[in-house]
Design an enzyme around this catalytic site. Structure first.
Site, short mmCIF file in Angstrom:
data_model
loop_
_atom_site.label_atom_id
_atom_site.label_comp_id
_atom_site.label_asym_id
_atom_site.label_seq_id
_atom_site.Cartn_x
_atom_site.Cartn_y
_atom_site.Cartn_z
N GLY A 91 0.82 -1.20 0.00
CA GLY A 91 0.00 0.00 0.00
C GLY A 91 0.85 1.25 0.00
O GLY A 91 2.03 1.24 0.38
N GLY A 139 0.60 -5.29 0.63
CA GLY A 139 -0.59 -5.41 -0.19
C GLY A 139 -0.38 -6.23 -1.45
O GLY A 139 -1.31 -6.85 -1.95
N GLU A 162 5.51 -5.13 7.85
CA GLU A 162 4.73 -4.13 8.59
C GLU A 162 5.19 -3.91 10.03
O GLU A 162 5.03 -2.81 10.57
CB GLU A 162 3.24 -4.53 8.58
CG GLU A 162 2.58 -4.41 7.22
CD GLU A 162 2.84 -5.59 6.29
OE1 GLU A 162 2.41 -5.54 5.13
OE2 GLU A 162 3.50 -6.56 6.72
N ASP A 170 -1.31 -7.40 7.34
CA ASP A 170 -2.75 -7.41 7.08
C ASP A 170 -3.04 -8.14 5.77
O ASP A 170 -2.41 -9.16 5.51
CB ASP A 170 -3.29 -5.97 7.10
CG ASP A 170 -2.70 -5.08 6.02
OD1 ASP A 170 -1.56 -5.33 5.58
OD2 ASP A 170 -3.38 -4.12 5.61
#
Length: 391
Positions: A91, A139, A162, A170
């Site tokens: 992301g 992502g 992350e 995520d």
């Protein structure tokens, strides 16, 4: 069973042909979509940003993907990245950082729609192939690790980094990584380390390696499949191009990782690794991994440990995505996230000073973090009633 390949170069198509067969509708779009024979190709097209995802890209991907699923002439859908460096670097964390500081709501909208799209990929009723060439992070892993067919190349560099920016693994990682054999997924989640193609396959996050130079041939072979195409058809085509990857980190350190990263969380892993004595084959690996864990956000590590445990007990990807969404929104209220992004991409000093260091992470109220957020709806999963891709 194949049919003659029908290859379309949409850059040179007339406007009416481009609308029918796909392509870029205007120069500002960030996703190229085109049909070649029975293959619907989705190309992430922000190469200058390593194809990092933003809300606009997710919306373009969703619309194009829905179009291909509804097109009777498309039998297979592929996901790939433009440019020579990467499939997708994750992301756009600068945009998320800015949204969090301004409370614009765009970060929450981005995650809500991104996670819904990831679930759609996992439940697609047509074979989906992810071509994970080059950098695959965050992502980018979410777009690839849940689909039916996951292809790496010798250039693949994979990471869920992350915990190094005060965030969490995520995009469904807390569902997929606990299912990796021998603690390999927990190693990836808690260290944020980057690994190569053999390691991605060993962790159960990819299925085969195809040489980067042959990805065009692979796409042509997929385009030549009869429509509708089956997952068995696609597997057979991929297997005809597959090569054995060079041994990676996990081949050398599998037992050490198993012992350390099935013992509990990051602190338990570090305690195991610290006991490796001089002359042991894993001496250097143990020391390097201990040092790496010590650089990660204590807040992120504790949050990630909990989400991995919950994910291991979950039967549905969607349950994990909802927890991740609520946890991601919570991260916007935690200074570790802003400090991590500052150190990684704003000032680029690579020296985060974690506010949660010391006893700060001990104050994490998991029940509150994972509770529904007033005024912030959870993602909606339109295809959750369909069978997921199995690996």
């Amino acid at each position: 069973m194949t049919k003659p390949a029908h290859s379309v170069n949409c850059e040179g198509a007339a406007p009416e042909e481009e609308r029918a067969l796909g392509g870029r509708m205007n120069a500002d779009e960030t996703v190229i979509r085109r049909r070649e024979g029975g293959l619907g190709r989705l190309v992430l097209d922000r190469p200058q940003a390593l194809n990092a995802l933003n809300l606009r890209m997710i919306r373009e991907l969703q619309a194009a993907f829905d179009g291909f699923l509804g097109d009777p002439d498309v039998g297979v859908v592929s996901l790939e990245g433009a440019g020579p460096r990467g499939f997708c670097a994750g992301g756009d964390i600068r945009a998320v950082h800015a949204s969090g500081r301004s409370a614009s709501g765009e970060a929450e909208a981005f995650w809500r729609e991104e996670y819904a799209f990831i679930a759609d990929l996992a439940h697609a009723d047509k074979p989906v192939v992810a071509l994970m060439d080059g950098i695959v992070m965050g992502g980018g892993a979410g777009l690839s690790m849940h689909v039916a067919h996951r292809v790496v190349t010798e250039r693949t560099r994979f990471a869920m980094p992350e915990v190094g920016i005060g965030f969490l693994p995520d995009v469904g990682a807390t569902f997929r990584l606990p299912r990796s054999p021998g603690g390999l997924g927990r190693y990836l989640a808690l260290t944020g380390n980057t690994v190569g193609p053999a390691d991605v396959i060993a962790a159960g996050l990819a299925d085969a390696q195809v040489p980067a130079a042959r990805l065009g041939e692979l796409a042509a072979a997929l385009a030549a499949l009869s429509v509708p195409a089956s997952n068995a058809d696609v597997r057979s085509v991929i297997a005809s191009f597959a090569t054995e990857p060079a041994p990676g980190l996990f081949a050398a350190q599998a037992e050490t990782i198993r012992v350390a990263f099935t013992a509990g969380g990051a602190a338990a892993a570090a305690a195991v690794l610290a006991k490796i004595g001089p002359g042991h084959p894993s001496e250097s690996f143990g020391a390097e991994t201990c040092a790496l864990l010590a650089t990660r956000s204590p807040f992120s590590l504790r949050l990630t440990e909990t989400l991995l445990d919950l994910g291991a007990a979950s039967n549905r990807l969607e349950d994990c995505l909802v927890r991740e969404f609520r946890a991601a929104c919570h991260c916007l209220t935690v200074e570790d996230f802003y400090e991590g992004v500052r150190a990684a991409v704003i000032d680029k000093d690579r020296r985060p000073r974690w506010p949660s260091a010391g006893d700060g992470a001990a104050d994490l109220d998991i029940d509150r973090v994972l509770s529904p957020i007033a005024g912030t709806p959870d993602p909606v999963f339109a295809r959750a009633d369909r069978p997921p891709a199995h690996h």
